[in-house]
Write an enzyme that holds these catalytic residues in place. Structure first.
Site, PDB file in Angstrom:
ATOM      1  N   GLY A  68       0.841  -1.206   0.000  1.00 53.32           N
ATOM      2  CA  GLY A  68       0.000   0.000   0.000  1.00 53.32           C
ATOM      3  C   GLY A  68       0.869   1.245   0.000  1.00 53.32           C
ATOM      4  N   TYR A  70       2.945   2.411   2.030  1.00 52.97           N
ATOM      5  CA  TYR A  70       4.302   2.319   2.589  1.00 52.97           C
ATOM      6  C   TYR A  70       5.364   2.304   1.498  1.00 52.97           C
ATOM      7  CZ  TYR A  70       2.714   1.480   7.389  1.00 52.97           C
ATOM      8  OH  TYR A  70       2.161   1.625   8.636  1.00 52.97           O
ATOM      9  N   ASP A 156      11.354  -3.948   9.221  1.00 52.77           N
ATOM     10  CA  ASP A 156      10.313  -2.993   8.847  1.00 52.77           C
ATOM     11  C   ASP A 156      10.872  -2.055   7.786  1.00 52.77           C
ATOM     12  OD1 ASP A 156       8.472  -3.916  10.686  1.00 52.77           O
ATOM     13  OD2 ASP A 156       8.170  -1.961  11.659  1.00 52.77           O
ATOM     14  N   ALA A 179      13.891   0.294  21.643  1.00 47.19           N
ATOM     15  CA  ALA A 179      14.485   1.563  22.098  1.00 47.19           C
ATOM     16  C   ALA A 179      13.654   2.226  23.194  1.00 47.19           C
ATOM     17  CB  ALA A 179      14.637   2.505  20.907  1.00 47.19           C
ATOM     18  N   GLU A 246       4.350  -8.325  17.228  1.00 45.50           N
ATOM     19  CA  GLU A 246       5.378  -8.050  18.239  1.00 45.50           C
ATOM     20  C   GLU A 246       5.083  -8.775  19.560  1.00 45.50           C
ATOM     21  OE1 GLU A 246       7.780  -4.307  18.449  1.00 45.50           O
ATOM     22  OE2 GLU A 246       6.320  -3.911  20.056  1.00 45.50           O
ATOM     23  N   LYS A 287       6.393   8.398  11.412  1.00 46.26           N
ATOM     24  CA  LYS A 287       5.202   7.563  11.222  1.00 46.26           C
ATOM     25  C   LYS A 287       4.037   8.438  10.752  1.00 46.26           C
ATOM     26  CE  LYS A 287       6.583   4.059  14.569  1.00 46.26           C
ATOM     27  NZ  LYS A 287       6.984   2.984  13.685  1.00 46.26           N
ATOM     28  N   ARG A 293      -2.420   3.956   7.431  1.00 41.29           N
ATOM     29  CA  ARG A 293      -3.145   2.769   7.890  1.00 41.29           C
ATOM     30  C   ARG A 293      -4.618   2.931   7.583  1.00 41.29           C
ATOM     31  NH1 ARG A 293      -0.513   1.711  13.815  1.00 41.29           N
ATOM     32  NH2 ARG A 293       1.300   0.498  13.124  1.00 41.29           N
TER      33      ARG A 293
HETATM   34  N1  UDP Z   1       3.426  -2.646   6.327  1.00 38.57           N
HETATM   35  C1  UDP Z   1       3.169  -2.296   5.007  1.00 38.57           C
HETATM   36  N2  UDP Z   1       1.957  -1.756   4.695  1.00 38.57           N
HETATM   37  C2  UDP Z   1       0.987  -1.540   5.629  1.00 38.57           C
HETATM   38  C3  UDP Z   1       1.260  -1.865   6.974  1.00 38.57           C
HETATM   39  C4  UDP Z   1       2.500  -2.409   7.297  1.00 38.57           C
HETATM   40  O1  UDP Z   1       4.017  -2.474   4.136  1.00 38.57           O
HETATM   41  O2  UDP Z   1      -0.083  -1.044   5.267  1.00 38.57           O
HETATM   42  C5  UDP Z   1       4.720  -3.271   6.661  1.00 38.57           C
HETATM   43  C6  UDP Z   1       5.886  -2.293   6.598  1.00 38.57           C
HETATM   44  O3  UDP Z   1       7.071  -2.997   6.264  1.00 38.57           O
HETATM   45  C7  UDP Z   1       5.937  -1.797   8.028  1.00 38.57           C
HETATM   46  C8  UDP Z   1       5.623  -3.063   8.805  1.00 38.57           C
HETATM   47  O4  UDP Z   1       4.667  -3.761   8.000  1.00 38.57           O
HETATM   48  O5  UDP Z   1       7.189  -1.220   8.339  1.00 38.57           O
HETATM   49  C9  UDP Z   1       5.067  -2.876  10.228  1.00 38.57           C
HETATM   50  O6  UDP Z   1       4.073  -1.897  10.259  1.00 38.57           O
HETATM   51  P1  UDP Z   1       4.358  -0.463  10.917  1.00 38.57           P
HETATM   52  O7  UDP Z   1       5.747  -0.044  10.570  1.00 38.57           O
HETATM   53  O8  UDP Z   1       3.251   0.464  10.539  1.00 38.57           O
HETATM   54  O9  UDP Z   1       4.272  -0.773  12.476  1.00 38.57           O
HETATM   55  P2  UDP Z   1       4.935   0.118  13.636  1.00 38.57           P
HETATM   56  O10 UDP Z   1       6.415   0.103  13.419  1.00 38.57           O
HETATM   57  O11 UDP Z   1       4.392   1.510  13.519  1.00 38.57           O
HETATM   58  O12 UDP Z   1       4.521  -0.588  14.882  1.00 38.57           O
HETATM   59 MN    MN Z   2       7.608   0.103  11.718  1.00 38.05          MN
END
Ligand code: UDP
Ligand code: MN
Length: 294
Positions: A68, A70, A156, A179, A246, A287, A293
């Site tokens: 999507g 990202y 990620d 972190a 996680e 973010k 999202r």
């Molecule tokens: N991701 C993606 N598209 C989405 C949601 C998540 O590609 O719509 C992948 C992307 O690699 C992202 C990872 O899943 O880094 C984890 O999601 P996110 O980084 O949003 O989680 P957070 O680090 O904020 O907890």
């Molecule tokens: Mn992330």
């Protein structure tokens, strides 16, 4: 008579981590209670690590999802910065999973580095995009990684490399200190509190960040399979862990202790006070949860 040893056997005989200098960092925790090293700047000789891994013909597979929105926001920065800092000098293949394979930007790659693109469907919930990575990675290990690679890092995409993230980070089973929690009391950790979830845990060792994990393909296969089974079991029981994959990763690493931990240098938020951080190697990108999202 000459005895042939495989690289695999040599790797097990030569434990490069015995060269770690724990005394160099008396200011931070450098070992877990089960004696796994926690890697901090100053503790390792990068030349020893790199030379040994070149000698052992080490190669590394990276899995990264850009699904999507990202893709456009994060992937180019992730890849171009990885080319500057991630496992430089070793063969690296990036396995990029995306629902928009045609939109993946062109990136100039160094020698022995390549990109492989794999199309995936976009799950309608972002929670599922994140969690179902466990299944997709497991499938890729079976179809390709186990035949061609020794180590895997699963990362990620919303991050940028800013300093060496090198072969000192390689290990049998590698977990990332979160972190936000590495100096916090255990009572603050985000362990899953719902006893109905497979991720439920009352106590643990540390709080790990799911944005970075890795190890040999055998160990990452076991990790992704176990987490995915537990995610599916939760779905069947109509529960979902609050921190998704996680939460399950933390349960897994509590039951299967990682052999190496990465200090928060390896996944740092530059907004945090960085008293112990001499070098930020990989940092959180901004973010945009509300717009990304959907
Ligand atoms: N991701 C993606 N598209 C989405 C949601 C998540 O590609 O719509 C992948 C992307 O690699 C992202 C990872 O899943 O880094 C984890 O999601 P996110 O980084 O949003 O989680 P957070 O680090 O904020 O907890
Ligand atoms: Mn992330």
């Amino acid at each position: 008579k000459r005895i042939e040893t495989t690289n695999e056997e040599v790797r097990k005989l030569i434990n490069i981590d015995v060269t770690l200098n724990y005394a160099a960092r008396p200011d931070v925790r450098t070992k877990t209670p089960w004696d796994a090293p926690i890697i901090w700047e100053g503790m390792f000789d990068k030349h020893i690590y790199d030379q040994m891994h070149i000698h052992l013909k080490t190669n590394v597979a990276v899995t990264v999802f850009a699904v999507g929105g990202y893709l456009n926001v994060y992937l180019k920065t992730f890849l171009t910065s990885a080319e500057k800092y991630f496992m430089v000098g070793l063969p690296v293949t990036y396995f990029i999973f995306s629902d928009l394979p045609d939109q993946i930007p062109y990136i100039e790659l160094g020698p022995q580095r390549e990109i492989k693109i794999i199309k995936v469907e976009r799950h309608s919930r972002w929670q599922d995009v994140s969690m179902m990575r466990m299944q997709t990675i497991s499938t890729l290990i079976d179809s390709e990684i186990r035949h061609n690679f020794r180590y895997i890092f699963c990362l990620d995409v919303d991050q940028e490399f800013k300093g060496r993230f090198g072969s000192e980070a390689l290990g049998e089973s590698v977990a990332m200190f979160h972190a936000q929690f590495y100096r916090a009391p255990k009572s603050r950790y985000n362990y899953e509190k719902n006893p109905k979830s497979k991720a439920f845990m009352k106590t643990g060792d540390f709080y790990y960040h799911a944005a970075v994990f890795g190890g040999t393909w055998e160990n990452v296969k076991n990790l992704t399979d176990t987490c995915f089974e537990n995610i599916v079991a939760d779905k069947v029981n109509n529960v979902e862990a609050v921190w998704h994959d996680e939460s399950h990763l933390n349960k897994y690493f509590y039951l299967h202790k990682p052999t190496k931990l990465l200090s928060p240098e390896y996944c740092w938020n530059e907004k945090f006070p960085g008293k112990d951080i001499r070098i930020a190697r990989l940092v959180w990108s901004p973010k945009y949860h509300t717009s990304l999202r959907t």
